[in-house]
Design an enzyme around this catalytic site. Structure first.
Site: not given
Ligand code: PLP
Length: 391
Positions: A200, A325
């Protein structure tokens, strides 16, 4: 400072009409849809009306829709639901090397449970070739799961062809259509797919609501055991607010999708052209045409995507990089690496994804900003070739 949101593939702003539609369910319409008294009955009706809206959008039957908490849960239900139900018939699953972690990590989990998974490669445009799927199918394959459109590059997979291959081999076919929904028309009646995931919050609805379409007659093992909600396929009191919001978002798409797609594509194409016209040394990641109308993923050579992203953020522009990272060093996006991208180029990649609310002024502002920041970062870059024109 101007704020420009170019990260609609991450999530989308809530449509004002969605906000309006859910308001009563945050106050007087608080009942539990499973209660048979007055407080529950109206709320049950709202949940079923939303299910009907979603069914009308996909042209499927309302009972084929299992309402869940997210695209992630729907992917889990599709993969684990088939694996645990059909595990005796076979232990092999085919998926692609560029799936979202919701599919990828579910496959890794299933591998730990004794299933075998083939991760079909993609071509240099990031597209799964149907023949690779055909070759990957084994005697005991129980499921093919290939995403409809990739979240990082926007590339659209030839799902109908892949679905036909799965049908021929009498294997269930799942597609993660989280990014495709609302951008590519889907007609479930003629779609050669058995299970389809949607979410949604990618279509201007609320976070925390999604669904899985399960073709009539297919049985899945539940992932969430509990009450009898969703006909025993997903226990737990329904997220009524999220579901009502999602129903509204789908009803808005039914009437507005074509226009929205046209306008988003116009803005995206203008943005992309201006960047390529004004900034040298860019690489388009993904297919030039077989791509969602709102997405553009570009490698800015000689620049780190993360540095570019942070500098643009300081100028009010929100976009995304696929790199992660890990232990203090930047790892290039696994999606771009799977496409065979140059690792240094892949580290300079940024994804811009457009949607509701973006304007021509946003594009003008963003092109100027990207040009300025890339120029600044390249001027400081030890690897930027000096004979090239510094902009
Ligand atoms: C292709 C794809 N699948 C699944 C998901 C997960 O959806 P959700 O955020 O609703 O869990 C995403 C979200 O980015 C996605 O892009």
């Amino acid at each position: 400072m101007r704020k420009v949101y170019l990260d609609h593939n991450a999530t989308t702003p809530v449509h004002p009409e969605v906000k309006q539609a859910v308001a009563p369910y945050l106050s007087e319409m608080f009942g539990n849809p499973s209660s048979i008294h007055w407080a529950g009955r109206d709320v049950r009706k709202a949940v079923e009306d939303a299910r009907q809206e979603i069914a009308s959008f996909f042209v499927c039957q309302p009972l084929e829709i299992v309402l869940t908490s997210s695209g992630t849960e729907s992917d889990n239900l599709a993969l684990k639901g088939v694996a645990f139900r059909k595990g005796n018939a076979g232990k092999h699953i085919v998926t692609s090397a560029v799936e979202h972690p919701a599919v990828m990590n579910t496959c890794r989990f299933l591998e730990a449970q004794g299933f075998r998974v083939t991760y079909v490669p993609v071509n240099r445009y990031g597209i799964v070739e149907p023949e690779s799927v055909r070759k990957a199918i084994e005697k005991d394959t129980i499921l093919v799961s290939i995403m409809y459109a990739n979240n990082e590059t926007g590339c659209i997979m030839p799902i109908e062809e892949i679905g036909c291959i799965a049908r021929e081999a009498e294997i269930l076919m799942h597609t993660d259509a989280v990014q495709a929904t609302g951008k590519i028309p889907i007609d479930w009646k003629s779609f050669p797919v058995d299970l389809l995931t949607f979410s949604g919050h990618k279509i201007n609805g609320l976070k925390g609501a999604g669904g899985l379409i399960v073709r009539k007659g297919i049985e899945l093992e539940a992932v969430l055991h509990g009450g009898h909600q969703e006909r025993g396929r997903r226990g737990g009191t329904e997220n009524v607010v999220g579901i009502v919001g999602m129903g509204k978002a789908f009803s808005l798409l039914r009437t507005g999708m074509e226009e929205e797609v046209r306008e988003t594509r116009r803005l995206r194409d203008r943005f992309e052209k201006a960047l390529f016209d004004r900034i040298p040394e860019l690489v388009l990641n993904g297919h030039p045409a077989e791509r969602l109308p709102n997405t553009v993923n570009i490698s800015f050579r000689f620049v780190e995507g993360e540095a570019l992203l942070l500098n643009l953020d300081m100028m009010g522009i929100a976009c995304s990089s696929g790199s992660a990272c890990t232990s203090g060093s930047l790892e290039a996006s696994p999606i771009l690496m799977a496409m065979g991208a140059d690792p240094t180029d892949a580290q300079g990649a940024l994804r811009f994804s457009l949607g509701m609310g973006n304007t021509d002024e946003d594009i003008d502002y963003s092109v100027d900003a990207v040009e300025a920041v890339v120029g600044k970062l390249r001027a400081m870059s030890p690897i930027y070739p000096r004979e090239a024109k510094v902009r």
